[in-house]
Enzyme design. Structure first.
Site, PDB file in Angstrom:
ATOM      1  CE1 TYR A  70      55.917 -26.924  24.945  1.00  0.00           C
ATOM      2  CE2 TYR A  70      55.058 -26.954  22.707  1.00  0.00           C
ATOM      3  CZ  TYR A  70      55.889 -26.409  23.660  1.00  0.00           C
ATOM      4  OH  TYR A  70      56.680 -25.337  23.336  1.00  0.00           O
ATOM      5  CG  HIS A 113      54.868 -24.019  29.121  1.00  0.00           C
ATOM      6  ND1 HIS A 113      54.396 -24.709  28.027  1.00  0.00           N
ATOM      7  CD2 HIS A 113      55.408 -24.951  29.941  1.00  0.00           C
ATOM      8  CE1 HIS A 113      54.610 -25.997  28.196  1.00  0.00           C
ATOM      9  NE2 HIS A 113      55.240 -26.174  29.354  1.00  0.00           N
ATOM     10  CG  ASP A 125      63.853 -26.549  23.957  1.00  0.00           C
ATOM     11  OD1 ASP A 125      63.804 -25.687  24.849  1.00  0.00           O
ATOM     12  OD2 ASP A 125      63.077 -27.518  23.901  1.00  0.00           O
TER      13      ASP A 125
HETATM   14  C1  GLA Z   1      59.752 -27.435  25.359  1.00  0.00           C
HETATM   15  C2  GLA Z   1      59.696 -26.656  24.060  1.00  0.00           C
HETATM   16  C3  GLA Z   1      60.186 -25.220  24.262  1.00  0.00           C
HETATM   17  C4  GLA Z   1      59.486 -24.551  25.438  1.00  0.00           C
HETATM   18  C5  GLA Z   1      59.504 -25.457  26.677  1.00  0.00           C
HETATM   19  C6  GLA Z   1      58.701 -24.889  27.804  1.00  0.00           C
HETATM   20  O1  GLA Z   1      61.064 -27.631  25.774  1.00  0.00           O
HETATM   21  O2  GLA Z   1      60.476 -27.273  23.072  1.00  0.00           O
HETATM   22  O3  GLA Z   1      59.999 -24.484  23.076  1.00  0.00           O
HETATM   23  O4  GLA Z   1      58.183 -24.169  25.102  1.00  0.00           O
HETATM   24  O5  GLA Z   1      59.022 -26.753  26.384  1.00  0.00           O
HETATM   25  O6  GLA Z   1      59.280 -23.708  28.245  1.00  0.00           O
END
Ligand code: GLA
Length: 334
Positions: free
Chosen positions: A198, A20, A150
């Protein structure tokens, strides 16, 4: 004339520390892992036809496509979102997708599907451009306002290395993993980021930035200007997590695994208490893991609200879960 074959694979990722922080341009420390999404098939002209070994219904759509969020079955939206972002550059294919990354486990099964789709659709852009395209595709097709961690890990992974990524500068510093450690992932529960809180966390970080400016530049004294308790806690997590990522990378370089493990535990506690993205099962799994001999640290990994925990342990330690290895980025395969 025989039809042109296409074969691509995309790894998943596990984040060792720095969750995050990406969507406010902070620091993360993930690695691409030896679990893959693969597309094999043949090049066609103006349509995509994709079967899945994990899903009962195939995905079919024409390209160019303008409303990827309407595609059914819904797993096809990730593919269609990428096609929509590529516009007239997208080339069609007929193929099959297979996946050894557990779905909805916080190991980037979504980003892996996006990136392997981009390759299958003929994307030849740089790892950073491809990652940005896939990040836009995720927002457009499934509405998750994710950061870039990611997708960038999937397009930039390096064997035996974790990646220290500055999500504002988009710079990547590979850090070789010590030989005498293992990284183990333990699956806790399945969850969907699109139906989790989220997006609310992203909004709360935006609210903090409206008060004190970019969180990546904030410090302890600027945090004091946030009066709303929840927003303060969210911001405090981000500011402290960015510092932990810096320290963790330094500890991995110097081989101080004990301190590195301690930073993972602090990260987990901050995600649990300040950011509220952990769950009782994840807290319990972390507590059990760190009580094992030879375990340096453990924490929830990825978006949270379920998913997986990641454990850093001595190579000889006995730990439940899947040992994962750091692998290279998405690529063409035989
Ligand atoms: C998910 C999102 C990423 C990131 C993580 C938390 O995987 O796709 O962009 O924000 O959560 O670190």
């Amino acid at each position: 004339m025989s039809e042109a074959r296409i074969s691509y694979q995309s790894p998943g990722r596990v984040n060792l520390i720095g969750d995050h922080t990406d969507y406010t341009g902070g620091l993360v420390f993930p690695m691409a892992i030896d679990r893959y999404t693969t597309i094999r098939g043949t090049r066609t002209t103006a349509s995509v036809h994709l079967r899945s070994q994990n899903e009962p219904e195939p995905v079919k759509f024409q390209i160019p496509i303008s409303s990827p969020d309407q595609v059914t079955p819904s797993w096809g939206r990730y593919v269609a979102g990428v096609a929509a972002e590529m516009q007239n550059r997208a080339q069609g294919f007929d193929g099959e997708v297979a996946c050894t990354i557990p779905i909805g486990a916080g190991l980037s099964s979504s980003a892996a599907l996006e990136v392997v789709s981009a390759l299958a659709l003929g994307d030849t852009s740089t790892p950073i451009e491809c990652a940005k395209l896939c990040q836009r595709a995720e927002l457009r097709s499934v509405g998750v306002p994710c950061g870039i961690m990611d997708q960038l890990t999937v397009t930039s992974g390096i064997r035996d290395h974790a990646l220290l990524i500055d999500c504002h500068e988009l710079t990547i510093s590979p850090v070789q993993l010590p030989n005498d450690v293992k990284i183990v992932v333990q699956f806790i529960t399945e969850r969907k980021l699109s139906s989790s809180s989220y997006a609310e966390r992203v909004a709360q970080c935006n609210a903090a930035e409206e008060i004190i400016g970019p969180l990546r530049l904030a410090n302890w004294s600027s945090l004091a200007n946030i009066t709303d308790k929840t927003i303060f806690h969210r911001a405090r997590h981000v500011v402290s997590e960015n510092q932990r990522v810096r320290d963790f990378a330094a500890m991995m370089c110097s081989g101080d695994l004990k301190t590195a493990g301690q930073l993972m535990i602090e990260s987990h506690n901050s995600l649990d208490r300040d950011f509220e993205t952990s769950t009782p099962q994840m807290n319990n799994a972390v507590a059990v893991a760190i009580a094992q001999p030879g375990v340096f640290g453990a924490r929830m990994t990825g978006g949270g609200f379920g998913g997986c925990i990641v454990i850093l342990a001595d190579i000889t330690a006995k730990v439940d879960g899947w040992q994962v290895r750091a692998v290279n980025a998405a690529s063409q395969i035989e």
